[in-house]
Design an enzyme around this catalytic site. Sequence first.
Site, PDB file in Angstrom:
ATOM      1  CD1 TRP A 101      -2.422  -2.103   1.553  1.00  0.00           C
ATOM      2  CD2 TRP A 101      -3.100  -0.861  -0.196  1.00  0.00           C
ATOM      3  NE1 TRP A 101      -3.503  -2.722   0.976  1.00  0.00           N
ATOM      4  CE2 TRP A 101      -3.936  -1.989  -0.093  1.00  0.00           C
ATOM      5  CE3 TRP A 101      -3.333   0.044  -1.219  1.00  0.00           C
ATOM      6  CZ2 TRP A 101      -5.005  -2.223  -0.969  1.00  0.00           C
ATOM      7  CZ3 TRP A 101      -4.385  -0.175  -2.102  1.00  0.00           C
ATOM      8  CH2 TRP A 101      -5.199  -1.303  -1.971  1.00  0.00           C
ATOM      9  CG  ASP A 170      -3.216   4.374   3.924  1.00  0.00           C
ATOM     10  OD1 ASP A 170      -4.310   4.209   4.492  1.00  0.00           O
ATOM     11  OD2 ASP A 170      -2.898   3.748   2.879  1.00  0.00           O
ATOM     12  CE  LYS A 194      -8.643  -2.537   3.171  1.00  0.00           C
ATOM     13  NZ  LYS A 194      -8.045  -1.413   2.478  1.00  0.00           N
TER      14      LYS A 194
HETATM   15  C1  LIG Z   1      -7.440  -1.042   1.324  1.00  0.00           C
HETATM   16  C2  LIG Z   1      -6.336  -0.076   1.509  1.00  0.00           C
HETATM   17  C3  LIG Z   1      -6.172   1.038   0.669  1.00  0.00           C
HETATM   18  C4  LIG Z   1      -7.074   1.295  -0.507  1.00  0.00           C
HETATM   19  O1  LIG Z   1      -8.299   1.688  -0.073  1.00  0.00           O
HETATM   20  P1  LIG Z   1      -9.504   2.070  -1.068  1.00  0.00           P
HETATM   21  O2  LIG Z   1     -10.471   2.668  -0.118  1.00  0.00           O
HETATM   22  O3  LIG Z   1      -9.953   0.797  -1.697  1.00  0.00           O
HETATM   23  O4  LIG Z   1      -8.986   3.057  -2.047  1.00  0.00           O
HETATM   24  C5  LIG Z   1      -5.141   1.912   0.943  1.00  0.00           C
HETATM   25  N1  LIG Z   1      -4.303   1.707   1.965  1.00  0.00           N
HETATM   26  C6  LIG Z   1      -4.413   0.643   2.786  1.00  0.00           C
HETATM   27  C7  LIG Z   1      -3.450   0.486   3.913  1.00  0.00           C
HETATM   28  C8  LIG Z   1      -5.431  -0.273   2.577  1.00  0.00           C
HETATM   29  O5  LIG Z   1      -5.558  -1.334   3.398  1.00  0.00           O
END
Ligand SMILES: *Cc1c(COP(=O)(O)O)cnc(C)c1O
Length: 359
Positions: A101, A170, A194
């Site tokens: 990521w 993030d 998530k």
């Molecule tokens: C799932 C995820 C993303 C991407 O997220 P989207 O909402 O699908 O754009 C980015 N960073 C991490 C750490 C993730 O787990």
Amino acid sequence: MRKFNFSAGPCTLPLEVLQEAQAEFVDFNGTGMSLIEMSHRSSTYDAVHMEAMALARSVFGAPDDFSVLFLGGGATLQFAMIPMNVLRPGQRGAYVVSGEWSSKALDDGSHHGDLYAAWDGKSVDYKRMPTTDEIEIGPNTRYLHVTSNETIGGIRFNDFPLVDVPLIGDMSSDYMSRSIPWERFDLVYGGAQKNLGPAGVDITFVRNSVLEETNQDLGAYLRYDIHAAKNSMYNTPPVFPIYMVGKVLAWMEAQGGLPVIESLAAQKSSLVYEAIDASDGFYFSPVDPASRSHMNVVFRLPSEALDGEFLAEAGRRNMSGLKGYRTAGGVRASLYNAMPVEGVQALVELMADFQSANA
Ligand SMILES: *Cc1c(COP(=O)(O)O)cnc(C)c1O
């Protein structure tokens, strides 16, 4: 019958929340229509929206000098919006590359600014996060981007780096499952799907002093300052995901809030790591113990054939979503906020039984 859903995302949500939404779906609070059918400018929706915003702030403990934004485009759009908005001419963005990521964040953001890797975990096979002294911040660096939890690799920062530039985080896959040192951050973001709700909304917390300096030479939707000034209602917001996030946050508060959720996350993940550590190598975790994720526990069995049999047995026991990421293989158990301890206990029991039958 509901399954124990260990999916990495979209993820399991509290049953109470789903049932409440179901009961309210056709006729919201006696309005004679569904929330998703009414104007986003109505007082009914406005109350839902502002309540979700207030809860996001209070549950996560965000200080008053941060704005909360609800945005479309997931965390992925933030990969681009961050350098677009935050970097001024001559400034650079530093990235900790700790797995898939963060590497996407760097690659994607590079279309919009001068970005570089301040640490790359390739030499350690992305099995751990860096310590502060391994991170090399160059001149004219505006921020250091970190991925608090790598969803695919199964590693997390136990302690966030202490560097001379503000952090941007993030937090998609451990959002609101841990408290953070706000004073080190200028911006925190993540998709809801998530830990916090359905897909379709990203939640970004941004320091107000940053908003005053953001780039204004961008299309309206790409500007943090516009979203903040309009309470994320500049255009039609993703009303259903925001409504669901509000409900999940209220549920979290009722569980005891972040301190309880955080200690449950430590407890749930420990159960699985203890089972791995007690297995005499039958279950193998590639992750450095100091960086073990509390959200995504990855492990392998002695052979791919056994991985497959393990997953099949999990299915017979009403567990789903345990298959490892397509390039990683093995097993990945995602233990997000709404995963009950009973689900984790069922997994640990399966691990013990399967090992006795196959070791
Ligand atoms: C799932 C995820 C993303 C991407 O997220 P989207 O909402 O699908 O754009 C980015 N960073 C991490 C750490 C993730 O787990």
